[in-house]
Design an enzyme around this catalytic site. Structure first.
Site, PDB file in Angstrom:
ATOM      1  CB  CYS A  55       2.638 -11.563  -8.397  1.00  0.00           C
ATOM      2  SG  CYS A  55       1.333 -11.952  -7.931  1.00  0.00           S
ATOM      3  NE  ARG A  90       7.121  -7.679  -7.529  1.00  0.00           N
ATOM      4  CZ  ARG A  90       7.182  -6.169  -8.561  1.00  0.00           C
ATOM      5  NH1 ARG A  90       8.383  -4.897  -7.269  1.00  0.00           N
ATOM      6  NH2 ARG A  90       6.020  -6.088  -9.111  1.00  0.00           N
ATOM      7  CD1 TRP A 114      -0.296 -10.067  -1.708  1.00  0.00           C
ATOM      8  CD2 TRP A 114      -1.849  -9.463  -2.965  1.00  0.00           C
ATOM      9  NE1 TRP A 114      -1.168  -9.080  -0.652  1.00  0.00           N
ATOM     10  CE2 TRP A 114      -2.182  -8.422  -1.636  1.00  0.00           C
ATOM     11  CE3 TRP A 114      -2.317  -8.646  -4.033  1.00  0.00           C
ATOM     12  CZ2 TRP A 114      -3.031  -7.084  -1.305  1.00  0.00           C
ATOM     13  CZ3 TRP A 114      -3.646  -8.262  -3.859  1.00  0.00           C
ATOM     14  CH2 TRP A 114      -3.605  -7.740  -2.759  1.00  0.00           C
ATOM     15  CG  ASN A 174       2.689  -8.768 -10.822  1.00  0.00           C
ATOM     16  OD1 ASN A 174       2.044  -8.340 -11.091  1.00  0.00           O
ATOM     17  ND2 ASN A 174       3.658  -7.856 -11.260  1.00  0.00           N
ATOM     18  N   GLY A 175      -0.573  -9.134 -12.022  1.00  0.00           N
ATOM     19  CA  GLY A 175      -1.542  -8.366 -12.234  1.00  0.00           C
ATOM     20  C   GLY A 175      -3.203  -8.941 -12.953  1.00  0.00           C
ATOM     21  CD  GLU A 198       3.680   6.397   7.615  1.00  0.00           C
ATOM     22  OE1 GLU A 198       2.890   6.801   7.034  1.00  0.00           O
ATOM     23  OE2 GLU A 198       4.816   5.213   7.014  1.00  0.00           O
ATOM     24  CE  LYS A 237       5.700   2.006   7.664  1.00  0.00           C
ATOM     25  NZ  LYS A 237       5.529   2.983   6.766  1.00  0.00           N
ATOM     26  CD  GLU A 296       3.010  -0.783   6.999  1.00  0.00           C
ATOM     27  OE1 GLU A 296       2.431  -1.472   5.969  1.00  0.00           O
ATOM     28  OE2 GLU A 296       3.052   0.468   6.532  1.00  0.00           O
ATOM     29  CG  HIS A 327     -14.543  17.045  17.858  1.00  0.00           C
ATOM     30  ND1 HIS A 327     -15.972  17.973  18.152  1.00  0.00           N
ATOM     31  CD2 HIS A 327     -13.491  18.308  17.651  1.00  0.00           C
ATOM     32  CE1 HIS A 327     -14.814  19.485  18.133  1.00  0.00           C
ATOM     33  NE2 HIS A 327     -13.961  19.246  18.228  1.00  0.00           N
ATOM     34  CE  LYS A 355       9.262  -1.432  -0.163  1.00  0.00           C
ATOM     35  NZ  LYS A 355       8.485  -0.820   1.162  1.00  0.00           N
TER      36      LYS A 355
HETATM   37  C1  F6R Z   1       3.068   1.397   4.048  1.00  0.00           C
HETATM   38  C2  F6R Z   1       2.851   1.033   2.815  1.00  0.00           C
HETATM   39  C3  F6R Z   1       2.938   1.306   2.035  1.00  0.00           C
HETATM   40  C4  F6R Z   1       2.409   2.213   0.526  1.00  0.00           C
HETATM   41  C5  F6R Z   1       1.704   2.485  -0.459  1.00  0.00           C
HETATM   42  C6  F6R Z   1       2.546   2.912  -1.860  1.00  0.00           C
HETATM   43  O1  F6R Z   1       4.153   1.220   5.029  1.00  0.00           O
HETATM   44  O2  F6R Z   1       4.014   0.775   2.295  1.00  0.00           O
HETATM   45  O3  F6R Z   1       0.964   2.176   2.329  1.00  0.00           O
HETATM   46  O4  F6R Z   1       3.508   3.142   0.885  1.00  0.00           O
HETATM   47  O5  F6R Z   1       1.345   1.318  -0.744  1.00  0.00           O
HETATM   48  O6  F6R Z   1       3.584   2.847  -1.982  1.00  0.00           O
HETATM   49  P1  F6R Z   1       3.928   3.212  -3.158  1.00  0.00           P
HETATM   50  O7  F6R Z   1       5.139   4.100  -2.705  1.00  0.00           O
HETATM   51  O8  F6R Z   1       5.373   1.915  -3.931  1.00  0.00           O
HETATM   52  O9  F6R Z   1       3.279   3.711  -4.025  1.00  0.00           O
END
Ligand code: F6R
Length: 624
Positions: free
Chosen positions: A2, A27, A75, A101-102, A496, A500, A503, A519, A619
């Site tokens: 948010c 966000r 969000w 936000n929260g 990772e 990627k 997501e 396994h 994010k």
């Molecule tokens: C994946 C991604 C998330 C963040 C996670 C932690 O591409 O962006 O998995 O890595 O939410 O975020 P930070 O690093 O901001 O704590």
């Protein structure tokens, strides 16, 4: 998670608020809204489900005008994604508007109490509306007698304090009241809020990127701060009513730094920034004379560093994967037992930790609720806690006892890319520093420094593979998912790569240690499910090769990432081979992740996905 923007000044508020929201859209992008107080002291609001672009259209069709107001990009946590649930929300009188936000955890109990008191005017399913009603009620109750505007300001601030004292949960809020001109209130607990200080105008925002085009002077609010903001002044106080004195700091970056430039997406721009961001992560931190790393920000003297017996690395998502690589790297360079913990699990369990355990919270945003919770829990238990953050003013950076900044520059794409490689560099520097205080010789230290210094150029070489990777991605647009495999340092890169892929493409994807294939996972192998192997020509190459043969025998397509000698050995086995430059094993993840970022990117583009704003994600995850 948010985004909030507030403005009070002499300019037209709407374009400033919309511009800020666009910059905060990473966000959250489920719905958006704006509330402006117009010249007739009436709150005009426009809000809708969907993105800022939809809100802009709504406003273009029915403009709003005024010089102070608040806005929000959501969000969803409580309540579906609907126009009604979009913020800002109103109190029962419709004279107070609030963006939040929260999560207000006890909103049901608060709502029941308000209903019992006769308030039935709820229009949404959100926790935020309950808070707006509560503040509104407390304010009205305090204004039984006629008061002037200055007194109203004080009473509204008091109502905010009283309401927030009843709240269990987290909040960053911005608020306006139609009865009080040119006045906005902000408050925070657990969700970031920054005050932008301008000339005869002031701003509130969840993140400075929303306001950096207007001012680079910022005050980062602390938990339990309440700020009353006017055109030419602001006043910070605590929930208890004590005045707070805060420094105005200069924002590190400019509005230019958060532009996409010629790139079609922020994610691609940020992938291509890695030669620079990796360089910046080690700039001034390598000592050729002493063959070690210099990390003054850890705030630890050599004796204290020498006494470290155990390291815990914690984080979420991509940051957790960086920690997993860090575990291999630190153990191999420094021989210190190192554990990686999901922040969300770690904070709620009793992990046995000896004295002299060093806890690193890894977080690009520095605001991730679970990582912050893990950091606070470690501090409570008396462990030294350090941050590895990109956002210098973030809560994790401020609450840790020291740490190492990434200096990667703003990362706007929701999928983390450049922050990951910066985290890997920093964890390597930590391994090098601690290793040189223990078993690592000057010759080995010097070799590591040479290899680290060569990294930016090697990353440039890897980026030149972009066309090849795009062509590979195009071959696999029809697949039913992808599997990722790696061993040792590159096992977390398999995780990772899979993260990627899922997501931003929404394809099913999983990462595993290569040896786990037999396994159980091998049951999934089929012609429409390619396997990506990260298999540099290292001591365990032949073992990875065996696993590839097992996939090949079952007609599974193979994409292999390897180093130069490996490429020759993979002829006839892998369908596609991506050849990476030669590099010491512990640094290979910094190179091997980049083709996987590009692969996910090109598959996502090929499938027509919204790369920078993937479905359901946001994010900076400030909720638990
Ligand atoms: C994946 C991604 C998330 C963040 C996670 C932690 O591409 O962006 O998995 O890595 O939410 O975020 P930070 O690093 O901001 O704590």
């Amino acid at each position: 998670m948010c985004g909030i923007v507030g403005y009070v000044g002499r300019a037209e508020a709407t374009p400033i608020l919309l511009d800020g929201l666009r910059r905060l859209e990473y966000r959250g992008y489920d719905s958006a809204g704006i509330a402006i107080v117009d010249a007739h002291h009436k709150i005009e609001t426009r809000k809708c489900a969907g993105r800022i672009a939809s809100l802009s259209k709504l406003i273009a069709a029915k403009p709003v005008s005024g010089s102070y107001g608040i806005s929000h990009t959501r969000w969803a946590t409580h309540g579906k994604v609907t126009d009604e649930n979009a913020h800002p929300h109103f109190d029962a009188t419709g004279r107070l508007a609030l963006a939040h936000n929260g999560v207000i955890e006890n909103y049901q109990a608060l709502k029941e109490q308000l209903i019992q008191d006769g308030d039935t005017n709820f229009r949404s399913e959100t926790d935020t509306e309950v808070l707006a009603h509560l503040i509104g009620k407390l304010y009205i109750d305090s204004c039984a007698t006629t008061v002037d505007v200055e007194q109203k300001k004080g009473r509204l601030v008091n109502a905010v304090r009283t309401a927030l004292k009843q709240v269990i949960g987290t909040y960053g809020i911005a608020m306006v009241h139609a009865d009080i001109p040119d006045f906005i209130i902000g408050a925070r607990r657990g969700s970031p809020l920054v005050l932008g200080v301008g000339k005869d105008e002031n701003f509130l925002a969840s993140d400075v990127s929303a306001i950096v085009a207007y001012t680079r002077d910022a005050v980062y609010l602390n938990d339990f701060d309440v700020v009353a903001v006017e055109r030419g002044k602001f006043e910070i106080s605590s929930l208890a009513g004590e005045a707070g004195d805060r420094q105005v700091s200069k924002v590190e970056f400019t509005a230019e730094d958060i532009k996409k430039g010629d790139y079609p997406h922020y994610m691609l721009k940020e992938i291509f920034e890695q030669p620079v961001s990796v360089h910046d992560a080690m700039r001034g931190r390598l000592s050729l004379e002493e063959c070690t790393a210099k990390l003054g920000g850890l705030n630890m003297n050599p004796q204290q560093l020498r006494e470290v017996e155990r390291i815990v690395l914690t984080g979420c998502g991509t940051a957790l994967h960086a920690g997993m690589v860090g575990e291999y790297v630190i153990e191999s360079l420094a021989n210190i037992p190192t554990e990686v913990e999901y922040a969300s699990e770690f904070r709620h369990r009793n992990t046995p930790m000896p004295n002299n355990t060093l806890v690193f919270a890894i977080s690009q945003s520095g605001e991730t609720a679970d990582t912050l919770g893990a950091l606070r829990e470690s501090r409570r238990k008396g462990h030294r806690t350090l941050g590895i953050c990109n956002n210098v003013a973030s809560t994790i950076a401020r609450e840790s006892e020291g740490g190492v900044y990434m200096h990667a520059g703003p990362e706007i794409g929701v999928a983390a890319t450049k922050s990951f490689t910066s985290q890997l560099v920093i964890l390597t520097l930590i391994g090098l520093l601690l290793g040189r205080m223990r078993n690592l010789s000057t010759a080995e230290g010097s070799r590591m420094i040479g290899a680290l210094e060569a990294l930016p150029d090697q990353i440039k070489e890897v980026l030149q593979l972009n066309d090849q990777i795009e062509a590979i991605a195009k071959k696999y647009l029809e697949v039913n998912g992808m599997l990722f495999f790696g061993r040792q340092f590159n096992f977390p890169i398999a995780l990772e790569g899979a993260l990627k892929m899922k997501e931003i493409t929404y394809l099913f994807a999983e990462g595993h240690p290569s040896a786990e294939l037999k396994h159980g996972i091998i049951a999934l192998v089929r012609p429409d499910l390619p396997s990506v192997f990260i298999a540099p020509d290292d001591a365990i190459f032949s073992k990875n090769l065996n696993n590839m043969e097992q996939v090949k025998a079952r007609k599974g397509p193979i994409i292999a990432l390897t180093s130069s000698d490996g490429a020759k050995k993979l002829k006839g086995i892998a369908d596609d081979v991506i050849t990476l430059p030669d590099i010491p094993d512990c640094l290979m993840p910094i190179l091997s992740v980049i083709p996987l970022q590009l692969l996910a990117y090109h598959v996502a583009v090929g499938l027509g996905r919204d790369v920078d704003k993937p479905r359901n994600l946001a994010k900076s995850v400030t909720v638990e």
